[in-house]
Design a protein around this motif. Structure first.
Motif, PDB file in Angstrom:
ATOM      1  N   ASP A   1      59.955  45.065  -3.275  1.00 40.56           N
ATOM      2  CA  ASP A   1      59.220  45.894  -4.238  1.00 40.56           C
ATOM      3  C   ASP A   1      58.153  45.113  -4.988  1.00 40.56           C
ATOM      4  OD1 ASP A   1      62.337  47.485  -5.076  1.00 40.56           O
ATOM      5  OD2 ASP A   1      60.786  48.097  -3.655  1.00 40.56           O
TER       6      ASP A   1
ATOM      7  N   ILE B   1      52.865  41.776  -3.450  1.00 42.32           N
ATOM      8  CA  ILE B   1      51.545  42.417  -3.522  1.00 42.32           C
ATOM      9  C   ILE B   1      50.663  41.991  -2.354  1.00 42.32           C
ATOM     10  CG2 ILE B   1      51.550  42.753  -6.017  1.00 42.32           C
ATOM     11  CD1 ILE B   1      49.862  40.160  -6.234  1.00 42.32           C
TER      12      ILE B   1
ATOM     13  N   ARG C   1      52.340  43.775   6.801  1.00 38.43           N
ATOM     14  CA  ARG C   1      52.155  45.052   6.096  1.00 38.43           C
ATOM     15  C   ARG C   1      52.660  46.158   7.005  1.00 38.43           C
ATOM     16  NH1 ARG C   1      46.248  46.852   4.239  1.00 38.43           N
ATOM     17  NH2 ARG C   1      45.824  46.246   6.404  1.00 38.43           N
ATOM     18  N   TYR C   2      53.580  46.946   6.503  1.00 42.46           N
ATOM     19  CA  TYR C   2      54.124  48.072   7.255  1.00 42.46           C
ATOM     20  C   TYR C   2      53.502  49.360   6.738  1.00 42.46           C
ATOM     21  CZ  TYR C   2      57.724  45.313   9.545  1.00 42.46           C
ATOM     22  OH  TYR C   2      58.376  44.413  10.335  1.00 42.46           O
TER      23      TYR C   2
ATOM     24  N   PHE D   1      44.967  41.187   2.614  1.00 42.63           N
ATOM     25  CA  PHE D   1      44.736  42.185   3.646  1.00 42.63           C
ATOM     26  C   PHE D   1      43.465  42.967   3.355  1.00 42.63           C
ATOM     27  CE2 PHE D   1      48.874  42.321   5.818  1.00 42.63           C
ATOM     28  CZ  PHE D   1      49.669  41.609   4.929  1.00 42.63           C
ATOM     29  N   PRO D   2      42.747  43.422   4.390  1.00 47.97           N
ATOM     30  CA  PRO D   2      41.672  44.372   4.151  1.00 47.97           C
ATOM     31  C   PRO D   2      42.309  45.728   3.824  1.00 47.97           C
ATOM     32  CG  PRO D   2      41.952  44.006   6.499  1.00 47.97           C
ATOM     33  CD  PRO D   2      42.937  43.101   5.809  1.00 47.97           C
ATOM     34  N   GLU D   3      41.599  46.583   3.070  1.00 48.31           N
ATOM     35  CA  GLU D   3      42.196  47.880   2.734  1.00 48.31           C
ATOM     36  C   GLU D   3      42.344  48.707   4.012  1.00 48.31           C
ATOM     37  OE1 GLU D   3      43.490  50.542  -0.332  1.00 48.31           O
ATOM     38  OE2 GLU D   3      44.215  49.657   1.533  1.00 48.31           O
ATOM     39  N   LEU D   4      43.342  49.579   4.016  1.00 53.72           N
ATOM     40  CA  LEU D   4      43.631  50.390   5.186  1.00 53.72           C
ATOM     41  C   LEU D   4      42.476  51.336   5.464  1.00 53.72           C
ATOM     42  CD1 LEU D   4      47.301  51.244   4.290  1.00 53.72           C
ATOM     43  CD2 LEU D   4      46.585  50.007   6.315  1.00 53.72           C
TER      44      LEU D   4
ATOM     45  N   THR E   1      43.958  56.267   5.574  1.00 48.91           N
ATOM     46  CA  THR E   1      44.961  56.416   4.517  1.00 48.91           C
ATOM     47  C   THR E   1      45.553  57.818   4.479  1.00 48.91           C
ATOM     48  OG1 THR E   1      43.191  56.928   2.973  1.00 48.91           O
ATOM     49  CG2 THR E   1      43.935  54.643   3.055  1.00 48.91           C
TER      50      THR E   1
ATOM     51  N   ILE F   1      50.089  59.019   5.104  1.00 47.47           N
ATOM     52  CA  ILE F   1      50.970  57.838   5.030  1.00 47.47           C
ATOM     53  C   ILE F   1      52.199  58.204   4.201  1.00 47.47           C
ATOM     54  CG2 ILE F   1      51.192  55.515   4.097  1.00 47.47           C
ATOM     55  CD1 ILE F   1      48.359  54.991   4.834  1.00 47.47           C
TER      56      ILE F   1
ATOM     57  N   THR G   1      54.100  52.594   2.566  1.00 46.85           N
ATOM     58  CA  THR G   1      53.511  51.338   3.015  1.00 46.85           C
ATOM     59  C   THR G   1      53.946  50.235   2.060  1.00 46.85           C
ATOM     60  OG1 THR G   1      51.435  50.153   3.347  1.00 46.85           O
ATOM     61  CG2 THR G   1      51.342  52.058   1.911  1.00 46.85           C
ATOM     62  N   PHE G   2      54.289  49.074   2.626  1.00 45.81           N
ATOM     63  CA  PHE G   2      54.819  47.988   1.804  1.00 45.81           C
ATOM     64  C   PHE G   2      54.607  46.669   2.536  1.00 45.81           C
ATOM     65  CE2 PHE G   2      58.379  47.797   4.692  1.00 45.81           C
ATOM     66  CZ  PHE G   2      58.557  49.110   5.085  1.00 45.81           C
ATOM     67  N   PHE G   3      54.764  45.595   1.812  1.00 45.06           N
ATOM     68  CA  PHE G   3      54.595  44.256   2.387  1.00 45.06           C
ATOM     69  C   PHE G   3      55.969  43.624   2.629  1.00 45.06           C
ATOM     70  CE2 PHE G   3      50.145  44.172   1.930  1.00 45.06           C
ATOM     71  CZ  PHE G   3      49.787  44.641   0.685  1.00 45.06           C
TER      72      PHE G   3
ATOM     73  N   LYS H   1      44.631  48.121  -3.388  1.00 42.19           N
ATOM     74  CA  LYS H   1      45.171  48.340  -2.048  1.00 42.19           C
ATOM     75  C   LYS H   1      46.297  49.355  -2.161  1.00 42.19           C
ATOM     76  CE  LYS H   1      43.676  44.074  -0.131  1.00 42.19           C
ATOM     77  NZ  LYS H   1      42.274  44.405  -0.381  1.00 42.19           N
ATOM     78  N   LEU H   2      46.268  50.293  -1.229  1.00 43.29           N
ATOM     79  CA  LEU H   2      47.272  51.352  -1.235  1.00 43.29           C
ATOM     80  C   LEU H   2      48.685  50.786  -1.150  1.00 43.29           C
ATOM     81  CD1 LEU H   2      47.566  54.469  -1.154  1.00 43.29           C
ATOM     82  CD2 LEU H   2      47.631  54.278   1.323  1.00 43.29           C
ATOM     83  N   THR H   3      48.830  49.674  -0.428  1.00 40.43           N
ATOM     84  CA  THR H   3      50.163  49.121  -0.181  1.00 40.43           C
ATOM     85  C   THR H   3      50.756  48.424  -1.401  1.00 40.43           C
ATOM     86  OG1 THR H   3      49.365  48.756   2.060  1.00 40.43           O
ATOM     87  CG2 THR H   3      51.453  47.778   1.527  1.00 40.43           C
ATOM     88  N   ARG H   4      49.898  48.089  -2.357  1.00 35.06           N
ATOM     89  CA  ARG H   4      50.407  47.353  -3.526  1.00 35.06           C
ATOM     90  C   ARG H   4      51.236  48.267  -4.411  1.00 35.06           C
ATOM     91  NH1 ARG H   4      45.338  43.223  -3.964  1.00 35.06           N
ATOM     92  NH2 ARG H   4      46.462  41.746  -2.684  1.00 35.06           N
ATOM     93  N   PRO H   5      52.214  47.711  -5.145  1.00 36.04           N
ATOM     94  CA  PRO H   5      53.035  48.537  -6.041  1.00 36.04           C
ATOM     95  C   PRO H   5      52.149  49.258  -7.058  1.00 36.04           C
ATOM     96  CG  PRO H   5      53.903  46.297  -5.920  1.00 36.04           C
ATOM     97  CD  PRO H   5      52.622  46.294  -5.173  1.00 36.04           C
TER      98      PRO H   5
END
Lengths: 248, 158
Positions: free
Chosen positions: A50, A53, A81-82, A102-105, A108, A111, A114-116, B126-130
């Motif tokens: 969680d 970043i 990145r999933y 990471f570059p932005e997706l 989008t 979805i 999405t998480f790291f 970034k969308l993936t960030r919390p």
């Protein structure tokens, strides 16, 4: 025929007897660091999904601290990145191990989540990599760290193949198998591994599992933790909090 | 059929030779094993125990903690301790500083990252960030201006 079999058996037995006597004969050895008592430690690692970043500071610090080759094929640790889409599709990426984040997706839409997921060597208790080494170059220390002996490694790559988590790589210039050492040179002096040290969000947790007050012991006690691929019996020591089902 | 002359002694030289050969092989293998095995091999397990000391002797590039920096940079350090970046180690942004803290006079100084891209590594939207993590869209927010022009990196909240 019988004689050949007998002499082979005899040489194995006698050789084995002499070989097992050798350690007793060589008492002079590696007790130079007498202050560090290995048996007091059992290192573990924790990752809080969680909090990650995906900044990649860990990947960068590891590469600098351990002189890991800079090319995008060699990582001791990396971040994935999933991206799970509502239609069931899964996209996983790790550009240069996330060393420059990471570059932005691009896509989008749709979805679900999405998480790291940071990954590194799990320093398994019953690691398959130490089991397959033909020359005794990779081993698990008494304090739970799996290491590679650069002098003994012959570069057969069997361990790289055997690791189910893909954490090992073949060093292009040293021509040996290499991997995360948990910054053994730092942790045995009371420091944290470089990746844990630089992490800005306290995603990565490290400590001595034998000490109930260590950060990792508290992490494992206070959270529902999982490991990667628990079904294959490697008994990894890297514990993830909030690990998703799609993470392999 | 010719009867064998019982006074003829049986010749077992071929048996003795092969036994000598087997003994010879055993001796050679056993000697090589003892001679060629590194001294500390087998001390704790099927590995060379000296290797652990070799690995422990690797030099460190990152230091042990931010308190090392406080010794000389107490102003920046106290600003940092009061600010939003309190949880960060100095070296997370400034890079490895062990050589610098050992010998500040001659060692190369740690970097002072001022480019927007550096702040974007953590704070780029970034969308993936919390969701609760402070992020900003660097394409629209004061494009081209260094972040440090307005945000003191040691206490970045405005």
């Amino acid at each position: 025929m019988a004689l050949i079999v007998k002499s082979a058996a005899a040489s194995t037995v006698v050789g084995g007897l002499i070989g097992s006597a050798a350690p007793l004969l060589s008492q002079a050895s590696s007790d130079k660091t007498a202050k560090y008592i290995r048996s007091k430690y059992w290192y573990g690692y924790g990752i809080d999904i969680d909090k990650c970043i995906g900044c990649g500071r860990c990947v960068n610090a590891c590469k600098i601290e351990n002189d890991v080759p800079p090319q995008p094929f060699y990582f001791r640790t990396w971040v994935e990145r999933y991206v799970e889409y509502a239609n069931g599709k899964l996209a996983v990426d790790s550009p240069n191990g996330a060393r420059e984040s990471f570059p932005e997706l691009k896509n989008t839409k749709g979805i679900d989540k999405t998480f790291f997921v940071p990954k590194l060597c799990n320093h398994c208790e019953t690691s398959p990599c130490t089991q397959v080494c033909p020359v005794g170059a990779t081993y698990r220390t008494d304090d739970g760290v799996v290491l590679v002996d650069r002098k003994l490694c012959v570069g057969c790559r069997y361990c790289i193949q055997a690791c189910p988590y893909g954490t090992r790589y073949f060093h292009p210039t040293l021509k040996i198998a290499d991997k995360c050492t948990l910054c053994y040179h730092r942790i045995t002096k009371g420091m944290e591994p470089a990746c844990v040290y630089v992490c800005p969000t306290k995603t990565r947790i490290f400590g001595n599992l034998k000490d109930p007050d260590s950060p990792v012991s508290k992490f494992v006690r206070e959270n529902a933790v999982q490991v990667l691929k628990p079904h294959i019996g490697t008994r990894p020591k890297c514990y993830y909090k909030n690990l998703d089902r799609e993470v392999r | 059929m010719e009867k064998k002359d019982r006074n003829e002694k049986a010749d077992y030289r071929h048996v003795y030779r092969i036994i000598m050969l087997a003994v010879g092989v055993i001796v050679v293998v056993a000697t090589l094993r003892v001679v060629l095995t590194p001294k500390s091999f087998g001390k704790y397990g099927h590995y060379r125990a000296d290797n652990m000391d070799e690995i422990m002797a690797q030099p460190t590039k990152y230091s042990s903690g931010s308190d090392t920096c406080e010794g000389c940079h107490d102003e920046n350090y106290s600003e940092h301790e009061e600010g939003k970046h309190k949880g960060l180690k100095c070296e997370t942004c400034h890079g490895p500083a062990a050589k610098h803290t050992d010998d500040p006079a001659t060692a190369k100084n740690p970097v002072k990252p001022v480019k927007r891209e550096h702040c974007g590594l953590c704070h780029g939207k970034k969308l993936t960030r919390p969701k609760n993590f402070p992020q900003i869209d660097l394409d629209t927010h004061n494009e081209g201006v260094p972040c440090v022009d307005c945000h003191n990196p040691h206490t970045p909240a405005l």
